[in-house]
Motif scaffolding. Structure first.
Motif, PDB file in Angstrom:
ATOM      1  N   GLY A  15     -27.811 -18.345  90.221  1.00 42.27           N
ATOM      2  CA  GLY A  15     -29.451 -19.452  90.468  1.00 42.27           C
ATOM      3  C   GLY A  15     -28.792 -21.013  89.818  1.00 42.27           C
ATOM      4  N   VAL A  16     -27.975 -21.352  89.648  1.00 40.84           N
ATOM      5  CA  VAL A  16     -27.871 -22.380  89.189  1.00 40.84           C
ATOM      6  C   VAL A  16     -28.230 -23.437  90.319  1.00 40.84           C
ATOM      7  CG1 VAL A  16     -26.382 -24.455  87.845  1.00 40.84           C
ATOM      8  CG2 VAL A  16     -26.239 -21.449  87.739  1.00 40.84           C
ATOM      9  N   SER A  17     -28.977 -24.896  89.872  1.00 40.63           N
ATOM     10  CA  SER A  17     -29.768 -25.690  90.705  1.00 40.63           C
ATOM     11  C   SER A  17     -28.542 -26.943  90.968  1.00 40.63           C
ATOM     12  CB  SER A  17     -30.698 -26.705  90.103  1.00 40.63           C
ATOM     13  OG  SER A  17     -30.298 -27.205  89.069  1.00 40.63           O
ATOM     14  N   ARG A  18     -28.828 -27.668  92.125  1.00 41.28           N
ATOM     15  CA  ARG A  18     -27.319 -28.502  92.189  1.00 41.28           C
ATOM     16  C   ARG A  18     -27.775 -28.931  91.219  1.00 41.28           C
ATOM     17  NH1 ARG A  18     -28.771 -31.271  98.354  1.00 41.28           N
ATOM     18  NH2 ARG A  18     -28.348 -28.999  98.838  1.00 41.28           N
ATOM     19  N   GLU A  19     -28.868 -29.916  91.051  1.00 40.79           N
ATOM     20  CA  GLU A  19     -28.854 -30.400  89.505  1.00 40.79           C
ATOM     21  C   GLU A  19     -27.837 -30.263  88.795  1.00 40.79           C
ATOM     22  OE1 GLU A  19     -32.096 -33.276  87.075  1.00 40.79           O
ATOM     23  OE2 GLU A  19     -32.700 -31.424  88.163  1.00 40.79           O
ATOM     24  N   THR A  20     -27.744 -29.320  88.070  1.00 45.88           N
ATOM     25  CA  THR A  20     -27.347 -28.588  87.411  1.00 45.88           C
ATOM     26  C   THR A  20     -25.899 -28.447  87.549  1.00 45.88           C
ATOM     27  OG1 THR A  20     -28.820 -27.545  86.516  1.00 45.88           O
ATOM     28  CG2 THR A  20     -27.534 -26.875  85.407  1.00 45.88           C
ATOM     29  N   MET A  21     -25.572 -28.291  88.769  1.00 47.08           N
ATOM     30  CA  MET A  21     -24.121 -27.457  89.211  1.00 47.08           C
ATOM     31  C   MET A  21     -23.791 -28.844  89.317  1.00 47.08           C
ATOM     32  SD  MET A  21     -22.956 -25.113  89.389  1.00 47.08           S
ATOM     33  CE  MET A  21     -21.790 -25.000  90.795  1.00 47.08           C
ATOM     34  N   ASP A  22     -23.970 -30.257  89.559  1.00 55.20           N
ATOM     35  CA  ASP A  22     -23.881 -31.731  89.506  1.00 55.20           C
ATOM     36  C   ASP A  22     -23.171 -32.084  87.973  1.00 55.20           C
ATOM     37  OD1 ASP A  22     -23.732 -32.438  91.488  1.00 55.20           O
ATOM     38  OD2 ASP A  22     -25.759 -33.408  92.024  1.00 55.20           O
ATOM     39  N   ALA A  23     -24.464 -31.988  87.070  1.00 57.80           N
ATOM     40  CA  ALA A  23     -24.168 -31.952  85.201  1.00 57.80           C
ATOM     41  C   ALA A  23     -22.961 -31.561  85.127  1.00 57.80           C
ATOM     42  CB  ALA A  23     -25.730 -31.143  84.235  1.00 57.80           C
ATOM     43  N   LEU A  24     -22.884 -30.244  85.512  1.00 57.02           N
ATOM     44  CA  LEU A  24     -21.349 -29.080  85.338  1.00 57.02           C
ATOM     45  C   LEU A  24     -20.564 -30.094  85.794  1.00 57.02           C
ATOM     46  CD1 LEU A  24     -22.530 -25.178  85.786  1.00 57.02           C
ATOM     47  CD2 LEU A  24     -21.771 -26.302  83.623  1.00 57.02           C
ATOM     48  N   LYS A  25     -20.009 -30.162  86.842  1.00 54.33           N
ATOM     49  CA  LYS A  25     -19.604 -31.445  87.134  1.00 54.33           C
ATOM     50  C   LYS A  25     -19.032 -32.599  86.803  1.00 54.33           C
ATOM     51  CE  LYS A  25     -20.253 -29.496  92.350  1.00 54.33           C
ATOM     52  NZ  LYS A  25     -20.112 -29.494  93.189  1.00 54.33           N
ATOM     53  N   THR A  26     -19.676 -33.335  86.780  1.00 60.10           N
ATOM     54  CA  THR A  26     -19.734 -34.296  85.347  1.00 60.10           C
ATOM     55  C   THR A  26     -18.899 -34.266  83.803  1.00 60.10           C
ATOM     56  OG1 THR A  26     -21.886 -35.434  86.183  1.00 60.10           O
ATOM     57  CG2 THR A  26     -20.540 -36.363  83.967  1.00 60.10           C
ATOM     58  N   PHE A  27     -19.408 -32.962  83.388  1.00 59.66           N
ATOM     59  CA  PHE A  27     -19.254 -32.342  82.441  1.00 59.66           C
ATOM     60  C   PHE A  27     -17.089 -32.068  82.890  1.00 59.66           C
ATOM     61  CE2 PHE A  27     -17.387 -29.053  79.967  1.00 59.66           C
ATOM     62  CZ  PHE A  27     -17.397 -29.493  78.829  1.00 59.66           C
ATOM     63  N   VAL A  28     -16.939 -31.689  83.764  1.00 60.10           N
ATOM     64  CA  VAL A  28     -15.535 -31.572  83.644  1.00 60.10           C
ATOM     65  C   VAL A  28     -14.961 -32.025  84.082  1.00 60.10           C
ATOM     66  CG1 VAL A  28     -14.299 -29.832  85.966  1.00 60.10           C
ATOM     67  CG2 VAL A  28     -15.840 -28.676  84.605  1.00 60.10           C
ATOM     68  N   ALA A  29     -15.536 -33.046  84.580  1.00 60.28           N
ATOM     69  CA  ALA A  29     -14.864 -34.472  84.180  1.00 60.28           C
ATOM     70  C   ALA A  29     -14.268 -34.849  83.424  1.00 60.28           C
ATOM     71  CB  ALA A  29     -14.808 -35.578  85.898  1.00 60.28           C
ATOM     72  N   PHE A  30     -15.982 -35.383  82.448  1.00 61.70           N
ATOM     73  CA  PHE A  30     -15.470 -35.550  81.758  1.00 61.70           C
ATOM     74  C   PHE A  30     -14.483 -34.884  80.490  1.00 61.70           C
ATOM     75  CE2 PHE A  30     -17.018 -35.397  77.314  1.00 61.70           C
ATOM     76  CZ  PHE A  30     -16.553 -37.142  76.733  1.00 61.70           C
ATOM     77  N   LEU A  31     -14.453 -34.085  80.828  1.00 62.27           N
ATOM     78  CA  LEU A  31     -13.138 -32.609  80.000  1.00 62.27           C
ATOM     79  C   LEU A  31     -11.495 -33.368  80.034  1.00 62.27           C
ATOM     80  CD1 LEU A  31     -12.481 -30.388  78.045  1.00 62.27           C
ATOM     81  CD2 LEU A  31     -12.649 -28.302  80.325  1.00 62.27           C
ATOM     82  N   LYS A  32     -12.107 -33.221  81.436  1.00 61.76           N
ATOM     83  CA  LYS A  32     -10.498 -33.210  82.031  1.00 61.76           C
ATOM     84  C   LYS A  32      -9.897 -35.010  81.648  1.00 61.76           C
ATOM     85  CE  LYS A  32     -10.230 -31.068  85.949  1.00 61.76           C
ATOM     86  NZ  LYS A  32     -10.416 -30.440  88.342  1.00 61.76           N
ATOM     87  N   ARG A  33     -10.938 -36.111  81.464  1.00 61.49           N
ATOM     88  CA  ARG A  33     -10.089 -37.556  81.091  1.00 61.49           C
ATOM     89  C   ARG A  33      -9.728 -36.976  80.045  1.00 61.49           C
ATOM     90  NH1 ARG A  33     -14.893 -38.763  83.908  1.00 61.49           N
ATOM     91  NH2 ARG A  33     -16.060 -39.214  81.900  1.00 61.49           N
ATOM     92  N   GLU A  34     -10.841 -36.002  79.164  1.00 58.34           N
ATOM     93  CA  GLU A  34     -10.401 -36.533  77.530  1.00 58.34           C
ATOM     94  C   GLU A  34      -9.669 -35.165  77.202  1.00 58.34           C
ATOM     95  OE1 GLU A  34     -11.949 -38.121  74.717  1.00 58.34           O
ATOM     96  OE2 GLU A  34     -13.161 -39.467  76.723  1.00 58.34           O
TER      97      GLU A  34
END
Length: 222
Positions: A15-34
Motif C-alpha cells: 500500500g505504498v503511497s504515490r508520494e513515497t513511490m516518488d521518493a523511491l524513484k528519486t532514490f533510484v535515480a540518485f543511486l544510478k548517478r552515484e
C-alpha cells in the motif's frame, strides 16, 4: 519478478503511497548517478533495481506484526542503503545505518539529506565494534557477515524480543544449522519473494550456548 511486478507489489501488497513511490524513484535515480563513480550495487542488477533491491528490502516489513512508530531499527553494513534506507522511506521508524567505508558514509549522508530523513535516520559512520551499545527492536543485515560472526558482533544490541531479519540467499538453512552449535534462538527460514531459492532468517536470539551454560553452572553452586 519483473520491474513492473515489483512496482505493483509495492503499491498493492504494501500500500505504498504515490508520494513515497516518488521518493523511491528519486532514490533510484540518485543511486544510478552515484553508481557511475563507485560500485554501489552489482552491475548485473542495474536493470533490476526495483525487484532485486527495493522489493528485496521492503519485503522484510511483512515479518513485523504491527510494529509501533517508536520502533528502533539497526541495519548492519548498509552499503548502498539496502535494506535500511528503504525501510526508513516506507515507515516512520528510527533507523540507524551502520557503515564504515568513507565513500559509502558520504553517499548515505547525502541520500538521507536528499530524502529529508535526517530526523529519523542516523548514519553511524563507524565499524560495528565501535558503535555504542543500545537495545534495538529490529536488527537487519544483508551480506554483512557469516551468521556466527554476525551474532558475535551484534548480540549486544539485542534483547530476547529483538527481531532479527537476515536475508541469507541460498545458504540460509545451512548457516542457521551451523550456528545452532553455538547459539540458541528461535529462527525460521522464510522464502524471499524476489528469489524462490533464497531464504530470509527471521527470529529471535536467546544467547550464546557456552555463556548460558557457564551462568547456569555458577547459579547451581552452593
Amino acid at each position: 519478478m519483473t520491474e513492473q511486478e515489483a512496482v505493483l507489489w509495492l503499491e498493492g501488497e504494501l500500500g505504498v503511497s504515490r508520494e513515497t513511490m516518488d521518493a523511491l524513484k528519486t532514490f533510484v535515480a540518485f543511486l544510478k548517478r552515484e553508481g557511475s563513480s563507485q560500485n554501489l550495487i552489482s552491475a548485473s542488477t542495474l536493470d533490476h533495481i526495483w525487484a532485486r533491491h527495493i522489493v528485496d528490502s521492503a519485503q522484510l516489513l511483512q515479518f513485523l506484526d504491527h510494529a509501533p512508530a517508536t520502533t528502533r531499527w539497526l541495519d548492519l553494513g548498509s552499503g548502498a542503503g539496502f535494506p535500511g534506507l528503504i525501510i526508513a522511506l516506507l515507515t516512520d521508524y528510527n533507523v540507524t545505518l551502520v557503515e564504515s567505508r568513507a565513500r559509502r558514509i558520504d553517499y548515505l549522508l547525502r541520500a538521507v539529506e536528499m530524502l529529508d530523513l535526517t530526523r529519523r535516520v542516523h548514519v553511524a559512520g563507524v565499524t560495528l565494534e565501535r558503535l555504542e551499545t543500545a537495545p534495538y527492536s529490529v536488527i537487519s543485515a544483508r551480506a554483512f557477515a557469516p551468521l556466527p560472526k554476525l551474532f558475535d558482533l551484534a548480540e549486544r544490541f539485542a534483547t530476547n524480543k529483538t527481531l532479527w531479519l537476515l536475508p541469507k540467499g541460498r545458504i540460509a538453512d545451512q548457516e542457521w544449522q551451523d550456528a545452532q552449535g553455538v547459539w540458541d534462538g528461535n529462527f525460521q527460514v522464510m522464502k524471499s519473494i524476489t528469489d524462490q531459492d533464497a531464504g530470509i532468517l527471521v527470529g529471535t536470539l536467546s544467547g550464546h550456548r557456552q555463556i548460558k551454560a557457564a551462568a547456569a553452572t555458577q547459579g547451581q553452586r552452593p
